[in-house]
Scaffold this motif. Structure first.
Motif, short mmCIF file in Angstrom:
data_model
loop_
_atom_site.label_atom_id
_atom_site.label_comp_id
_atom_site.label_asym_id
_atom_site.label_seq_id
_atom_site.Cartn_x
_atom_site.Cartn_y
_atom_site.Cartn_z
N ASP A 1 -0.78 -0.79 -4.44
CA ASP A 1 -2.06 -0.08 -4.35
C ASP A 1 -1.76 1.41 -4.12
OD1 ASP A 1 -5.10 -0.21 -3.98
OD2 ASP A 1 -4.43 0.91 -2.22
N GLN B 1 -12.40 -3.53 -2.47
CA GLN B 1 -11.34 -3.24 -1.50
C GLN B 1 -12.00 -2.75 -0.23
OE1 GLN B 1 -7.71 -0.18 -0.93
NE2 GLN B 1 -7.78 -1.07 -2.97
N ASN C 1 -14.69 0.33 -0.39
CA ASN C 1 -15.49 0.91 0.70
C ASN C 1 -16.99 0.90 0.43
OD1 ASN C 1 -13.10 1.66 2.22
ND2 ASN C 1 -12.78 3.20 0.63
N ASP D 1 9.45 -7.58 6.93
CA ASP D 1 8.69 -8.15 8.04
C ASP D 1 7.30 -8.61 7.55
OD1 ASP D 1 7.74 -8.74 10.52
OD2 ASP D 1 7.72 -6.68 11.27
N ASN D 2 6.67 -7.79 6.77
CA ASN D 2 5.28 -8.05 6.38
C ASN D 2 5.14 -9.25 5.44
OD1 ASN D 2 4.68 -5.91 7.99
ND2 ASN D 2 4.53 -4.43 6.32
N GLU E 1 -5.86 -2.02 5.75
CA GLU E 1 -5.77 -1.78 7.21
C GLU E 1 -5.60 -3.10 7.94
OE1 GLU E 1 -8.64 0.40 9.67
OE2 GLU E 1 -8.06 2.21 8.64
N TRP F 1 -0.13 4.58 0.45
CA TRP F 1 -0.69 5.81 1.02
C TRP F 1 0.38 6.56 1.83
CZ3 TRP F 1 -5.34 5.90 5.01
CH2 TRP F 1 -5.76 7.23 5.19
N GLN G 1 10.21 -2.80 7.07
CA GLN G 1 8.79 -3.12 7.29
C GLN G 1 8.29 -4.08 6.21
OE1 GLN G 1 6.64 0.61 7.66
NE2 GLN G 1 7.33 0.91 9.78
N ARG H 1 -3.41 0.17 10.93
CA ARG H 1 -2.51 1.35 10.89
C ARG H 1 -1.28 1.19 11.79
NH1 ARG H 1 -6.97 6.29 10.63
NH2 ARG H 1 -7.50 5.97 8.45
N ARG I 1 -3.19 9.24 12.69
CA ARG I 1 -3.44 8.45 13.90
C ARG I 1 -3.55 9.33 15.14
NH1 ARG I 1 1.26 4.23 12.44
NH2 ARG I 1 2.17 6.24 11.84
N LYS J 1 4.13 -2.71 18.20
CA LYS J 1 5.30 -1.87 18.51
C LYS J 1 4.97 -0.73 19.47
CE LYS J 1 4.81 1.02 14.39
NZ LYS J 1 5.46 1.46 13.16
N LYS K 1 6.66 1.92 5.17
CA LYS K 1 7.47 3.11 4.90
C LYS K 1 8.93 2.78 4.62
CE LYS K 1 4.97 6.38 7.90
NZ LYS K 1 4.99 7.00 9.26
N GLY L 1 0.84 -1.19 0.00
CA GLY L 1 0.00 0.00 0.00
C GLY L 1 0.88 1.25 0.00
N GLY M 1 0.53 -1.37 4.14
CA GLY M 1 1.32 -0.15 3.99
C GLY M 1 2.68 -0.34 4.63
N LEU N 1 -3.06 -4.18 9.35
CA LEU N 1 -2.29 -3.98 10.59
C LEU N 1 -2.94 -2.95 11.49
CD1 LEU N 1 1.38 -3.93 9.19
CD2 LEU N 1 0.22 -5.76 10.45
N1 NAP Z 1 -9.36 2.19 -0.51
C1 NAP Z 1 -9.24 2.92 0.56
O1 NAP Z 1 -10.10 3.76 0.87
C2 NAP Z 1 -8.05 2.74 1.45
C3 NAP Z 1 -8.06 3.29 2.74
C4 NAP Z 1 -6.94 3.07 3.55
C5 NAP Z 1 -5.86 2.35 3.07
N2 NAP Z 1 -5.88 1.84 1.80
C6 NAP Z 1 -4.72 1.11 1.27
O2 NAP Z 1 -4.22 0.24 2.25
C7 NAP Z 1 -2.82 0.51 2.45
C8 NAP Z 1 -2.42 0.17 3.84
O3 NAP Z 1 -2.74 1.24 4.75
P1 NAP Z 1 -3.57 1.08 5.97
O4 NAP Z 1 -4.20 2.35 6.34
O5 NAP Z 1 -4.43 -0.05 5.64
O6 NAP Z 1 -2.52 0.73 7.12
P2 NAP Z 1 -1.81 -0.62 7.54
O7 NAP Z 1 -1.30 -1.35 6.37
O8 NAP Z 1 -2.68 -1.31 8.52
O9 NAP Z 1 -0.58 0.05 8.33
C9 NAP Z 1 0.46 0.63 7.62
C10 NAP Z 1 1.41 1.35 8.56
O10 NAP Z 1 1.83 0.51 9.65
C11 NAP Z 1 3.23 0.71 9.94
N3 NAP Z 1 3.89 -0.57 9.61
C12 NAP Z 1 3.70 -1.35 8.52
N4 NAP Z 1 4.44 -2.46 8.59
C13 NAP Z 1 5.09 -2.42 9.76
C14 NAP Z 1 5.99 -3.29 10.40
N5 NAP Z 1 6.32 -4.45 9.86
N6 NAP Z 1 6.49 -2.93 11.60
C15 NAP Z 1 6.13 -1.76 12.17
N7 NAP Z 1 5.27 -0.90 11.61
C16 NAP Z 1 4.75 -1.21 10.41
C17 NAP Z 1 3.69 1.84 9.04
O11 NAP Z 1 3.48 3.11 9.68
P3 NAP Z 1 4.43 3.67 10.86
O12 NAP Z 1 5.82 3.17 10.60
O13 NAP Z 1 4.28 5.15 10.79
O14 NAP Z 1 3.85 3.12 12.15
C18 NAP Z 1 2.71 1.76 7.88
O15 NAP Z 1 2.56 2.96 7.19
C19 NAP Z 1 -2.67 1.98 2.10
O16 NAP Z 1 -1.33 2.30 1.80
C20 NAP Z 1 -3.57 2.04 0.90
O17 NAP Z 1 -2.90 1.52 -0.23
C21 NAP Z 1 -6.97 2.01 1.01
#
Ligand code: NAP
Length: 321
Positions: free
Chosen positions: A53, A178, A158, A295-296, A210, A21, A292, A214, A234, A220, A288, A19, A286, A212
């Motif tokens: 994505d 999605q 959504n 790990d994922n 989502e 974002w 990460q 967020r 957040r 962590k 950064k 992801g 997602g 994880l």
């Molecule tokens: N369609 C939609 O409306 C929509 C909405 C939301 C998201 N999405 C998509 O879903 C993707 C994922 O985003 P999400 O909001 O769902 O969040 P998520 O994947 O649940 O969390 C991502 C965040 O968690 C932290 N992280 C990820 N892997 C990690 C690891 N191994 N160890 C420690 N921290 C880790 C990072 O932030 P930190 O390092 O800052 O903690 C990362 O930015 C987005 O990028 C986007 O592509 C789509």
């Protein structure tokens, strides 16, 4: 890496997708930088991730630009899944969903230019219409883009189960939904199970995001709610505040314990749990940094550890937020 084909399509996607974002550089804090983001995209490819994505909204085009910079010509070999429909004004201006056929076409053309592609592999409506366009008119516009070769497949993000049924009735070509889904966020289970995969027969792909929560499910964040800068969405997310934050701690403790025994991480377990659920095709995660990403992708190993899920189930059931 494991791969899964979205039903009715030629899209064979890695179980874990990246992801984009956060790497867009807006709304995810002050620790996002282009160099790490580009390294993360490279690491994703090295680990077998074959799809990304993104969305015009992510950094207002910056995530797309990073994908082009990081992938170069390899962007033709991976699946870039982007989105359509959101209008935004200025740097921090309000964003809203305009799904009128004219805007769908113009937004798609802008993505084609930004991503330097002739065809977008997967174009998804970012969120339901906030103007007065009927769903059918939006679907017609997407079908016309598909027929014209501008996109290979289209999906929705959504949407709940009723509009999803309506969309499938009008456009059986609809490739995927999605939707947010994780150990702690399960309100879309009905749509996953009853609409996308009734009686176990997968009617359309489900891309879970989502996974994880967020970052919360990485474990962590220590025993007290974390403080995020105002630049991080957040900062205002109730799941990182009480009482939700404490509610999820027993689950995080169980994940840490099990992960430690298996030489995995809580993140890998959390993503693996999503991938094991009926109806889910793939997980968007997602990241950064390259660390990460590394790990994922271990979620794929975690999926194969069959014995742990029974022990974790009661903790997962009690931790819904
Ligand atoms: N369609 C939609 O409306 C929509 C909405 C939301 C998201 N999405 C998509 O879903 C993707 C994922 O985003 P999400 O909001 O769902 O969040 P998520 O994947 O649940 O969390 C991502 C965040 O968690 C932290 N992280 C990820 N892997 C990690 C690891 N191994 N160890 C420690 N921290 C880790 C990072 O932030 P930190 O390092 O800052 O903690 C990362 O930015 C987005 O990028 C986007 O592509 C789509």
């Amino acid at each position: 890496m494991k791969f899964r084909t979205l039903p009715g399509t030629d899209l064979q996607l890695s179980a874990v997708g990246m992801g984009c974002w956060a790497i867009g550089g807006k709304w995810w804090g002050d620790d996002v930088d282009d160099r790490r983001a580009i390294a993360a995209i490279g690491a994703a490819v090295d680990h077998g991730i074959n799809w990304f994505d993104t969305a015009p909204l992510y950094g207002h085009g910056h995530a797309d630009e990073l994908l082009v910079r990081a992938l170069g010509a390899r962007r033709h070999e991976v699946v870039i899944a982007t989105k359509v429909g959101v209008r935004f004004r200025g740097g921090e201006g309000h964003a809203y969903s305009d799904l009128s056929p004219d805007h769908i076409v113009a937004d798609c053309e802008a993505s084609l230019r930004r991503l330097r592609l002739e065809t977008i592999p997967l174009l998804q409506v970012h969120w339901p219409c906030e103007r007065d366009t009927p769903l059918e008119a939006t679907l017609e516009a997407l079908m016309a883009l598909q027929e014209g070769g501008k996109i290979r497949h289209f999906g929705l993000c959504n949407y709940g189960s009723k509009p999803l049924e309506r969309a499938l009735a009008h456009a059986p070509e609809l490739a995927c939904l999605q939707t947010p889904y994780s150990m702690v966020r399960r309100e879309f289970e009905y749509a996953l199970r009853e609409v996308a995969a009734p009686a176990g027969e997968q009617r359309l792909g489900v891309l879970a995001y989502e996974t994880l929560c967020r970052g919360l499910l990485t474990g962590k964040f220590s025993a007290t709610p974390p403080r995020f800068p105002e630049s991080d969405l957040r900062h205002r997310d109730a799941r990182f505040q009480e009482p939700g934050f404490s509610r999820v701690q027993p689950l995080l403790a169980a994940l840490r314990l099990v992960a430690g025994k298996l030489n995995l991480t809580p993140a890998a377990l959390a993503i693996a749990w999503v991938l094991r659920q009926p109806g889910v095709s793939v997980a968007i995660v997602g990241a950064k940094s390259p660390e990460q990403v590394a790990d994922n992708v271990r979620a794929v190993d975690a999926m194969l550890r069959h014995k742990v899920w029974e022990a974790l189930a009661p903790h997962i059931d009690r931790a819904r937020l």
